[in-house]
Design an enzyme around this catalytic site. Sequence first.
Site, PDB file in Angstrom:
ATOM      1  N   TYR A   1      47.234  22.915  37.822  1.00 40.03           N
ATOM      2  CA  TYR A   1      47.455  21.566  37.442  1.00 40.03           C
ATOM      3  C   TYR A   1      48.431  20.814  38.160  1.00 40.03           C
ATOM      4  O   TYR A   1      49.278  21.449  38.920  1.00 40.03           O
ATOM      5  CB  TYR A   1      47.270  21.395  35.831  1.00 40.03           C
ATOM      6  CG  TYR A   1      46.114  21.532  35.083  1.00 40.03           C
ATOM      7  CD1 TYR A   1      44.958  20.834  35.088  1.00 40.03           C
ATOM      8  CD2 TYR A   1      46.014  22.877  34.662  1.00 40.03           C
ATOM      9  CE1 TYR A   1      44.091  21.168  34.582  1.00 40.03           C
ATOM     10  CE2 TYR A   1      44.867  23.231  33.723  1.00 40.03           C
ATOM     11  CZ  TYR A   1      43.786  22.227  33.912  1.00 40.03           C
ATOM     12  OH  TYR A   1      42.523  22.758  33.153  1.00 40.03           O
TER      13      TYR A   1
ATOM     14  N   GLY B   1      41.723  31.909  22.043  1.00 42.53           N
ATOM     15  CA  GLY B   1      40.865  30.718  22.206  1.00 42.53           C
ATOM     16  C   GLY B   1      39.486  30.774  21.822  1.00 42.53           C
ATOM     17  O   GLY B   1      39.130  30.406  20.881  1.00 42.53           O
ATOM     18  N   ARG B   2      38.626  31.149  22.613  1.00 42.23           N
ATOM     19  CA  ARG B   2      37.341  31.438  22.471  1.00 42.23           C
ATOM     20  C   ARG B   2      36.733  32.192  20.982  1.00 42.23           C
ATOM     21  O   ARG B   2      36.042  31.772  20.282  1.00 42.23           O
ATOM     22  CB  ARG B   2      36.397  31.991  23.726  1.00 42.23           C
ATOM     23  CG  ARG B   2      36.365  30.940  24.672  1.00 42.23           C
ATOM     24  CD  ARG B   2      35.986  31.628  26.131  1.00 42.23           C
ATOM     25  NE  ARG B   2      36.953  32.560  26.425  1.00 42.23           N
ATOM     26  CZ  ARG B   2      36.616  33.402  27.609  1.00 42.23           C
ATOM     27  NH1 ARG B   2      35.610  33.262  28.512  1.00 42.23           N
ATOM     28  NH2 ARG B   2      37.713  34.124  28.189  1.00 42.23           N
TER      29      ARG B   2
ATOM     30  N   ARG C   1      41.075  37.162  26.662  1.00 43.42           N
ATOM     31  CA  ARG C   1      40.138  38.255  26.043  1.00 43.42           C
ATOM     32  C   ARG C   1      41.140  39.211  24.991  1.00 43.42           C
ATOM     33  O   ARG C   1      40.813  40.353  25.255  1.00 43.42           O
ATOM     34  CB  ARG C   1      39.292  39.026  27.112  1.00 43.42           C
ATOM     35  CG  ARG C   1      38.603  37.830  27.910  1.00 43.42           C
ATOM     36  CD  ARG C   1      37.661  38.720  28.775  1.00 43.42           C
ATOM     37  NE  ARG C   1      36.482  38.839  27.795  1.00 43.42           N
ATOM     38  CZ  ARG C   1      35.629  39.916  28.108  1.00 43.42           C
ATOM     39  NH1 ARG C   1      35.652  40.689  29.239  1.00 43.42           N
ATOM     40  NH2 ARG C   1      34.557  40.131  27.281  1.00 43.42           N
TER      41      ARG C   1
END
Length: 664
Positions: A180, A339-340, A317
């Site tokens: 970024y 996160g996920r 993960r």
Amino acid sequence: MKYSELFSPISIGNVKIKNRFAMAPMGPLGLADTDGGFNQRGIDYYVERAKGGTGLIITGVSFVDEEVEHHGSPTCPSSTMNPLHFIRTSKEMTERIHAYGAKVFYQMSAGFGRVSIPNVIGEHDPVAPSVIPHRFIDRNCRAITKEEVKMMVRKFGEGAVNCKKAGFDGVQIHAVHEGYLLDQFAIAFFNHREDEYGGSLENRLRFAKEIVEEIKRRCGEDFVVTLRYSPKSFIKDWRKGGLPGEVFEEKGRDIEEGKEAAKLLVEYGYDALDVDVGSYDAWYWSHPPMYQEKGLYRPYAKIMKEVVNVPIICAGRMDNPKMALEAIQDGTCDMISLGRPLLADPDYANKIRTGRVDQIRPCISCQEGCMGRIQEYSLINCAVNPLAGREAVTHYKPICKPKKVMIVGGGLAGCEVARVLAIRGHKPTIFEKTDKLGGVLHAGGAPSFKEDDILLANWYSRQIELLDIPVLFNTVVDKDMIKNSEDFDVLILATGSKAKVFSLGCDEKTFEAMDVLLGKKDVGNSTAIIGGGLVGCELALHLRELGKEVTIVEALEDIILVNGPTCHANHDMLHALIPFKGINTIFNAKAKSYDGKTLNIDTKEGSKSIDVDSVILATGYISDQDLYKQVEEDIPEIYLLGDSKNVSNIMYAIWDAFEVGNNI
């Protein structure tokens, strides 16, 4: 308790966190209102994860500035757009989060720079530290001026003050990470400046240094400021990333500079490093699909832990509780960032704490509902959890009178609709023609990198058991059974799909993809896969892992062109892995005949032949609506779900089943 160390408290600066679980920052697309505050969806979304036991909530990216770079705001919340409104809406959220004993940090960003989203920047000039190529579009970025940098630094200070007033316990700076804008300043490959913001490592980190100093000056030295940080970029060249196990020259930040930068950043005042690796040029590291191993950031977090003396947060993960515990015990990191997995199951932490690991709904790393939805629709959701980001909108609806529901098919859609119906108080019964639930998940989960598909099938089986839903296995339902049954008020057909098959001449050595994945067919030492879609490519990787010689024959000009869009990270990594693993590809080709030894194909360059021991058909599927067509005119309340309605992906099978199940 087996996982007690995951529930020991830890402090970041003066903020004491009740356990070692953090919610990783994920783009809060769709969670902001038109004035840059959190909308009710956003408040409910974050509060639900705090209620589920997560110790630290880190909100997703928000931008401090709209003058230097255009973001199409307020796509995300903003702490500087309308301060009073931001404080008002955020205060409601932070108070509710604190009610559950959780802490919350707000993530603030300098912007995208050369990785800005094309359909958002429009005609605006993309910006970067220097005049360098944009990641996605064929134009150069303009260089940000010193005056613009100084203005953005002030905006960080103003935004942090508003965050403190709103009740946030700290902020996270986005980011010397993932390539970024702030990271572009820090990396020599992107930063060609000749002023005080370019050249030496210290100069390239000056922007990040001035940000933390400004926030501490405005909010006090004890106000916590953490940093999202990538010690390695995995950049081979412009728009080209390295793969796991690949030897290449790092053009971005290498580990040695990563260590030196980390030391400086902590010296400047950052109170913790939230560690990952990767960049937009190697996006499958920053947003790892199922083709990446579990816990892939652990080695890099361990290195950071050894060179700085602030808490290290590790994502990537990390949803295996045993792995997470070992990472804390062996000093790899201080906190586990999810996160996920918290999209898939907001109660993740509480289920581990209370010994209900088998009830955790697994993330399958498909990225269809999260990054895929963000990429295409600026919404964050979850493929396996229809409530994520829609907690109040899709809450379980109460019923007036229970109905008896006959469900034909115990695959994804059948299991999901049964689960939802039972939770609401209806009385479903599943009729399944095989001896187990889960349908195509068992074939899809055969490759080593698709283990979470099997976990999802197991999760559904466990939910059906806990909800005491009757299942009749090895039961083939026909029209007579349906018409003769008077014991059901509703009929749901989730009969799946049938593979598209055709004969090439030697049928005994021509196999259907699912049969190969399930181990029902032996492909020999070499095989050709007809079809380069997702099934064909993943099957090719699976067979290559088993030591087979594999050739993909695809009618189009490239692989994975249909049934998209697939999340860029998944698409790009699969696209790169096929040649890297030595899988042959023949494009613009059509299979003509196969005699058991030689496959003949037509291509733009003329006829070709390849010698293979077998041929596998991965050319798609057709909805199985035979039973539905036989009874649709006789049943007053009837629904068609899953692949039998429309051949699609896991997400829409689950989402459609939830929608129907929640409204009967």
